[in-house]
Design a protein around this motif. Structure first.
Motif, PDB file in Angstrom:
ATOM      1  N   TYR A  55      48.802  54.289  41.864  1.00 17.08           N
ATOM      2  CA  TYR A  55      48.683  53.238  42.550  1.00 17.08           C
ATOM      3  C   TYR A  55      49.267  51.921  41.799  1.00 17.08           C
ATOM      4  O   TYR A  55      48.885  51.697  40.685  1.00 17.08           O
ATOM      5  N   TYR A  57      50.383  47.784  42.822  1.00 20.89           N
ATOM      6  CA  TYR A  57      50.117  46.598  43.776  1.00 20.89           C
ATOM      7  C   TYR A  57      50.889  45.258  43.524  1.00 20.89           C
ATOM      8  O   TYR A  57      51.098  45.077  42.159  1.00 20.89           O
ATOM      9  N   LEU A  86      47.145  40.341  48.800  1.00 19.25           N
ATOM     10  CA  LEU A  86      47.804  41.504  48.617  1.00 19.25           C
ATOM     11  C   LEU A  86      48.896  41.603  49.331  1.00 19.25           C
ATOM     12  O   LEU A  86      49.051  41.292  50.807  1.00 19.25           O
ATOM     13  N   TYR A 136      51.544  47.590  48.598  1.00 19.72           N
ATOM     14  CA  TYR A 136      51.120  48.574  47.408  1.00 19.72           C
ATOM     15  C   TYR A 136      51.604  49.862  47.732  1.00 19.72           C
ATOM     16  O   TYR A 136      52.313  50.063  48.881  1.00 19.72           O
ATOM     17  N   GLY A 191      50.464  45.261  52.767  1.00 16.04           N
ATOM     18  CA  GLY A 191      49.373  44.598  52.470  1.00 16.04           C
ATOM     19  C   GLY A 191      48.729  43.531  53.319  1.00 16.04           C
ATOM     20  O   GLY A 191      49.018  43.837  54.684  1.00 16.04           O
ATOM     21  N   CYS A 237      51.405  41.957  39.340  1.00 18.61           N
ATOM     22  CA  CYS A 237      51.680  43.148  39.818  1.00 18.61           C
ATOM     23  C   CYS A 237      50.474  43.901  39.269  1.00 18.61           C
ATOM     24  O   CYS A 237      49.668  43.411  37.968  1.00 18.61           O
ATOM     25  N   SER A 265      48.172  47.939  38.452  1.00 17.61           N
ATOM     26  CA  SER A 265      48.169  49.252  38.628  1.00 17.61           C
ATOM     27  C   SER A 265      46.799  49.973  38.715  1.00 17.61           C
ATOM     28  O   SER A 265      46.045  49.301  37.919  1.00 17.61           O
ATOM     29  N   LYS A 270      42.670  49.998  48.971  1.00 17.11           N
ATOM     30  CA  LYS A 270      43.527  48.806  49.067  1.00 17.11           C
ATOM     31  C   LYS A 270      42.575  47.665  48.906  1.00 17.11           C
ATOM     32  O   LYS A 270      41.758  46.773  49.448  1.00 17.11           O
TER      33      LYS A 270
END
Lengths: 113, 111
Positions: A31, A33, A45, A48, A58, A91, A93, B98
């Protein structure tokens, strides 16, 4: 400690300009983001991804595109930059997702004049 | 969608006094993960502690928090504030891959 590298560290552009922010993580995390940080709003956000070629929207995606070209690389694109996009961009992860911590890069400070 | 509320934007304390930063959340997911991140000046956020288990206290670096699903809360506490605790603290929720962050609480500890 997972390594997340962002470039550039600082960027100044003009309204209507084209900007690409880069992020690379070297820990094979699934992942990745993109967040923006603004006083009074916290971390929000933008986009992602959970793997190469994947993109998820996001909470504040308007005016931004993103692309995950490889497992390691995640890009944020501002094709017509506006002053409202002046912000500090992070950023991050994580390995698998929900229960894992985020590892953040050092941030990119973007100014749109 | 998910949301996280941190009611205090700024908390100012004298060194040695207890710290409590509030965090409540809303989510449709029954088993969310809750996190506290700390961000010192000119640094990036880093994990302070996390929890998944209802009513279980989790501790790290002198801070502790307990997830209470009945009240949807995950408050951060410390018994005695130190000058080095001055930082921005974020509560975050991850229910569906998320991560959602609150607006953050800036903690200022003075002598």
């Amino acid at each position: 400690e997972a390594a997340v590298t962002q470039s550039p560290r600082n960027k100044v552009t003009v309204t209507g300009g084209n900007v690409t922010l880069s992020c690379r993580q070297t820990n094979s995390h699934n992942y990745m983001y993109w967040y923006r940080q603004d006083t009074g709003h916290g971390l929000r956000l933008i986009h992602y991804s959970y793997g190469a070629g994947n993109l998820q929207i996001g909470d504040v995606p308007d005016g931004y595109k993103a692309t995950r070209t490889t497992q390691e690389d995640f890009f944020l694109l501002l094709e017509l930059a506006s002053p409202s996009q002046t912000s500090l961009y992070f950023c991050a992860s994580s390995e698998t997702g929900a229960n894992e911590r985020l590892f953040f890069g050092h941030g990119t400070k973007l100014s749109v004049l | 969608g998910d949301s996280v509320t941190q009611t205090e934007g700024l908390v100012t304390l004298t060194e040695g006094l207890p710290v409590m930063l509030n965090c409540t959340y809303q989510t449709i997911y029954s088993n969310p993960f809750l996190f506290w991140y700390v961000q010192h000046l000119n640094e990036s956020p880093r994990l302070l502690l996390k929890s998944f288990t209802d009513n279980k206290r989790t501790e790290h670096q002198g801070f502790h928090a307990t997830l209470h699903k009945s009240s949807s809360s995950f408050h951060l506490q410390k018994s005695s504030a130190q000058l080095s605790d001055s930082a921005l603290y974020y509560c975050a929720l991850n229910g569906n891959y998320k991560p959602t962050f609150g607006k953050g609480t800036s903690l200022v500890v003075h002598p």
